[in-house]
Design an enzyme around this catalytic site. Structure first.
Site, PDB file in Angstrom:
ATOM      1  N   ASN A 134      62.081  21.953  -9.784  1.00 13.84           N
ATOM      2  CA  ASN A 134      63.068  20.890  -9.567  1.00 13.84           C
ATOM      3  C   ASN A 134      62.954  19.878 -10.718  1.00 13.84           C
ATOM      4  O   ASN A 134      61.976  19.139 -10.798  1.00 13.84           O
ATOM      5  CB  ASN A 134      62.784  20.222  -8.216  1.00 13.84           C
ATOM      6  CG  ASN A 134      63.765  19.103  -7.886  1.00 13.84           C
ATOM      7  OD1 ASN A 134      64.526  18.662  -8.738  1.00 13.84           O
ATOM      8  ND2 ASN A 134      63.728  18.639  -6.645  1.00 13.84           N
ATOM      9  N   HIS A 141      72.095  21.774  -7.415  1.00 14.01           N
ATOM     10  CA  HIS A 141      70.814  21.165  -7.806  1.00 14.01           C
ATOM     11  C   HIS A 141      69.714  22.149  -7.414  1.00 14.01           C
ATOM     12  O   HIS A 141      69.722  22.710  -6.317  1.00 14.01           O
ATOM     13  CB  HIS A 141      70.647  19.839  -7.065  1.00 14.01           C
ATOM     14  CG  HIS A 141      69.269  19.273  -7.189  1.00 14.01           C
ATOM     15  ND1 HIS A 141      68.602  19.204  -8.392  1.00 14.01           N
ATOM     16  CD2 HIS A 141      68.420  18.763  -6.259  1.00 14.01           C
ATOM     17  CE1 HIS A 141      67.408  18.673  -8.200  1.00 14.01           C
ATOM     18  NE2 HIS A 141      67.279  18.404  -6.908  1.00 14.01           N
ATOM     19  N   CYS A 187      67.885  12.887  -7.887  1.00 17.44           N
ATOM     20  CA  CYS A 187      68.323  14.279  -8.145  1.00 17.44           C
ATOM     21  C   CYS A 187      69.847  14.418  -8.165  1.00 17.44           C
ATOM     22  O   CYS A 187      70.369  15.393  -8.691  1.00 17.44           O
ATOM     23  CB  CYS A 187      67.731  15.226  -7.113  1.00 17.44           C
ATOM     24  SG  CYS A 187      65.955  15.319  -7.204  1.00 17.44           S
TER      25      CYS A 187
HETATM   26  N1  ACO Z   1      50.895  24.956  -0.446  1.00 21.59           N
HETATM   27  C1  ACO Z   1      50.500  25.329   0.781  1.00 21.59           C
HETATM   28  N2  ACO Z   1      50.864  24.705   1.914  1.00 21.59           N
HETATM   29  C2  ACO Z   1      51.661  23.627   1.788  1.00 21.59           C
HETATM   30  C3  ACO Z   1      52.127  23.171   0.536  1.00 21.59           C
HETATM   31  C4  ACO Z   1      51.699  23.881  -0.609  1.00 21.59           C
HETATM   32  N3  ACO Z   1      52.091  23.521  -1.862  1.00 21.59           N
HETATM   33  N4  ACO Z   1      52.917  22.096   0.733  1.00 21.59           N
HETATM   34  C5  ACO Z   1      52.965  21.879   2.057  1.00 21.59           C
HETATM   35  N5  ACO Z   1      52.204  22.800   2.697  1.00 21.59           N
HETATM   36  C6  ACO Z   1      51.929  22.945   4.120  1.00 21.59           C
HETATM   37  C7  ACO Z   1      52.094  21.641   4.880  1.00 21.59           C
HETATM   38  O1  ACO Z   1      50.947  20.833   4.746  1.00 21.59           O
HETATM   39  C8  ACO Z   1      52.277  22.148   6.294  1.00 21.59           C
HETATM   40  O2  ACO Z   1      51.012  22.476   6.803  1.00 21.59           O
HETATM   41  P1  ACO Z   1      50.644  22.171   8.339  1.00 21.59           P
HETATM   42  O3  ACO Z   1      51.634  23.014   9.149  1.00 21.59           O
HETATM   43  O4  ACO Z   1      49.233  22.626   8.437  1.00 21.59           O
HETATM   44  O5  ACO Z   1      50.872  20.709   8.516  1.00 21.59           O
HETATM   45  C9  ACO Z   1      53.067  23.443   6.098  1.00 21.59           C
HETATM   46  O6  ACO Z   1      52.890  23.810   4.704  1.00 21.59           O
HETATM   47  C10 ACO Z   1      54.543  23.302   6.374  1.00 21.59           C
HETATM   48  O7  ACO Z   1      54.999  22.116   5.746  1.00 21.59           O
HETATM   49  P2  ACO Z   1      56.521  21.751   5.665  1.00 21.59           P
HETATM   50  O8  ACO Z   1      56.684  20.506   4.855  1.00 21.59           O
HETATM   51  O9  ACO Z   1      57.121  21.786   7.035  1.00 21.59           O
HETATM   52  O10 ACO Z   1      57.048  23.019   4.812  1.00 21.59           O
HETATM   53  P3  ACO Z   1      58.521  23.429   4.459  1.00 21.59           P
HETATM   54  O11 ACO Z   1      58.761  24.807   4.856  1.00 21.59           O
HETATM   55  O12 ACO Z   1      59.511  22.378   4.890  1.00 21.59           O
HETATM   56  O13 ACO Z   1      58.485  23.437   2.855  1.00 21.59           O
HETATM   57  C11 ACO Z   1      59.149  21.987   1.054  1.00 21.59           C
HETATM   58  C12 ACO Z   1      58.117  22.254   2.144  1.00 21.59           C
HETATM   59  C13 ACO Z   1      59.115  23.123   0.079  1.00 21.59           C
HETATM   60  C14 ACO Z   1      58.786  20.680   0.369  1.00 21.59           C
HETATM   61  C15 ACO Z   1      60.553  21.874   1.682  1.00 21.59           C
HETATM   62  O14 ACO Z   1      60.515  21.042   2.812  1.00 21.59           O
HETATM   63  C16 ACO Z   1      61.605  21.329   0.745  1.00 21.59           C
HETATM   64  O15 ACO Z   1      61.978  21.978  -0.206  1.00 21.59           O
HETATM   65  N6  ACO Z   1      62.151  20.141   1.043  1.00 21.59           N
HETATM   66  C17 ACO Z   1      63.245  19.554   0.290  1.00 21.59           C
HETATM   67  C18 ACO Z   1      62.838  19.079  -1.057  1.00 21.59           C
HETATM   68  C19 ACO Z   1      64.083  18.662  -1.786  1.00 21.59           C
HETATM   69  O16 ACO Z   1      65.191  19.118  -1.530  1.00 21.59           O
HETATM   70  N7  ACO Z   1      63.989  17.804  -2.711  1.00 21.59           N
HETATM   71  C20 ACO Z   1      65.261  17.451  -3.382  1.00 21.59           C
HETATM   72  C21 ACO Z   1      65.338  16.133  -3.666  1.00 21.59           C
HETATM   73  S1  ACO Z   1      64.037  15.743  -4.762  1.00 21.59           S
HETATM   74  C22 ACO Z   1      64.528  14.275  -5.522  1.00 21.59           C
HETATM   75  O17 ACO Z   1      65.479  13.662  -5.189  1.00 21.59           O
HETATM   76  C23 ACO Z   1      63.614  13.716  -6.549  1.00 21.59           C
END
Ligand code: ACO
Length: 319
Positions: free
Chosen positions: A276, A246, A114
């Site tokens: 993304n 990004h 990314c």
């Molecule tokens: N729908 C519903 N629930 C979900 C989903 C979904 N699509 N995805 C995850 N959950 C659930 C998880 O299973 C978890 O459930 P649990 O508590 O029962 O275990 C709960 O939601 C919380 O999960 P987290 O991963 O802690 O959620 P978070 O608030 O952190 O959001 C997300 C997840 C959106 C992926 C976030 O962490 C994020 O954006 N991270 C960074 C991603 C990023 O920046 N990528 C950039 C680089 S990408 C690259 O380089 C290719």
């Protein structure tokens, strides 16, 4: 006078197919509401069957060249930032070169996931300032839909496909790229990776991510690298007119803007419509904002990105 790399034009290409969040609801245990509230994403574009990264990159490049009023043979270097190439080799960049019927100059890919476009832009700037190239096409292009695990709700809802491009040209004066800051730390490999490759499984593999761990790194490292690049440019956050981040997650973007003391009115946001798109996200955001006439000559623009590696960085430029 100082030679700088000035953005002469931007270009974009998004595949025709638009997929709304609700499409995922009968595929994995998720909801439009969860995706919107946790990421800011509402929809994304997915490449058509058979549509490749290089084809999208060519469309974005043609758009940028048209807007610059240049023909392809005026370009002497072509860099494509991508982690989803058509083939293991040759590079997507050489495929774009052929697609533009360009037989001169040189072309290569940059792979920093990314953060790829930021790394490519900094490399292009180095080549321009050292006199190796006068006009460089810098493209970010991705088909992340091809490496998604459609059963993993934590990743499949986040990504989209597309391509963005800029034409950089050497020019004397105050406009252009002012500074960049690049960083990598390979010890964070397990946070975000693809579980396949040429010398391991022999296939392309699927994306794996520890989203919440990456989230914390992103908020901390993006503000740090943006501050470092602003500082190298001899500016302060008060001098910044636009943040073009990004587009991974609206919450990461808001937290970074807050750490930079920037109001959200100064932030370009496309994550709702694009998801993304990895290395394509910054050039797409630049192109969308440019086409909407949001930038004025002389505006200070900060781009920043983090991706697999981890790799992260920032480029500061005067429009
Ligand atoms: N729908 C519903 N629930 C979900 C989903 C979904 N699509 N995805 C995850 N959950 C659930 C998880 O299973 C978890 O459930 P649990 O508590 O029962 O275990 C709960 O939601 C919380 O999960 P987290 O991963 O802690 O959620 P978070 O608030 O952190 O959001 C997300 C997840 C959106 C992926 C976030 O962490 C994020 O954006 N991270 C960074 C991603 C990023 O920046 N990528 C950039 C680089 S990408 C690259 O380089 C290719």
């Amino acid at each position: 006078m100082t030679i700088r790399s000035v953005i002469r034009a931007t270009g974009q290409y998004l595949p025709e197919r638009i997929v709304e969040n609700s499409w995922f609801e009968d595929k994995v245990d998720t909801s439009d509401e969860w995706i919107r509230s946790r990421t800011g994403i509402e929809r994304r574009h997915f490449a058509a069957e058979g549509e490749t990264t290089s084809q999208m990159a060519i469309r974005a490049a043609e758009d940028a060249l048209n807007r610059a009023g240049m023909s392809a043979d005026q370009i002497d270097a072509l860099i494509v930032a991508t982690s989803t190439p058509d083939l293991t080799f040759p590079s997507v960049a050489t495929m774009v070169q052929a697609g533009l019927s360009l037989k001169t100059g040189f072309a290569f890919d940059v792979q920093a996931v990314c953060a790829g476009f930021v790394f490519a832009l900094a490399n292009a700037d180095g080549m321009i300032r050292s006199g190796q190239a006068q006009r460089v096409l810098v493209i970010g292009a991705e088909t992340f839909s091809r490496i998604l695990d459609w059963e993993d709700r934590g990743t499949c809802v986040l990504f989209g496909d597309g391509a963005g491009a800029v034409v950089l040209e050497a020019a004397e004066g105050e406009r252009g790229i002012l500074a960049s800051d690049l960083n990598s730390d390979g010890s964070y490999r397990e946070i975000l990776y693809v579980d396949g490759g040429v010398s391991t499984t022999g296939n392309a593999g699927k994306l794996r991510m520890q989203g919440n761990v990456l989230f914390r790194h992103a908020v901390e490292k993006l503000a740090e690298t943006a501050h470092a690049a602003i500082d190298k440019a001899g500016l302060t956050p008060q001098d910044v007119d636009w943040l073009v981040p990004h587009q991974a997650n609206a919450r990461i973007i808001a937290a970074t803007a807050q750490r930079m003391h920037l109001p959200m009115e100064k932030v370009i946001l496309t994550v709702a419509d694009h998801g993304n798109t990895s290395a394509a996200s910054i050039p797409l955001a630049l192109a969308v904002a440019d086409a909407a006439g949001r930038f004025s000559k002389g505006d200070v623009i900060v781009t920043e990105a983090i991706g697999g590696g981890l790799s992260w960085g920032s480029v500061v430029l005067r429009w």
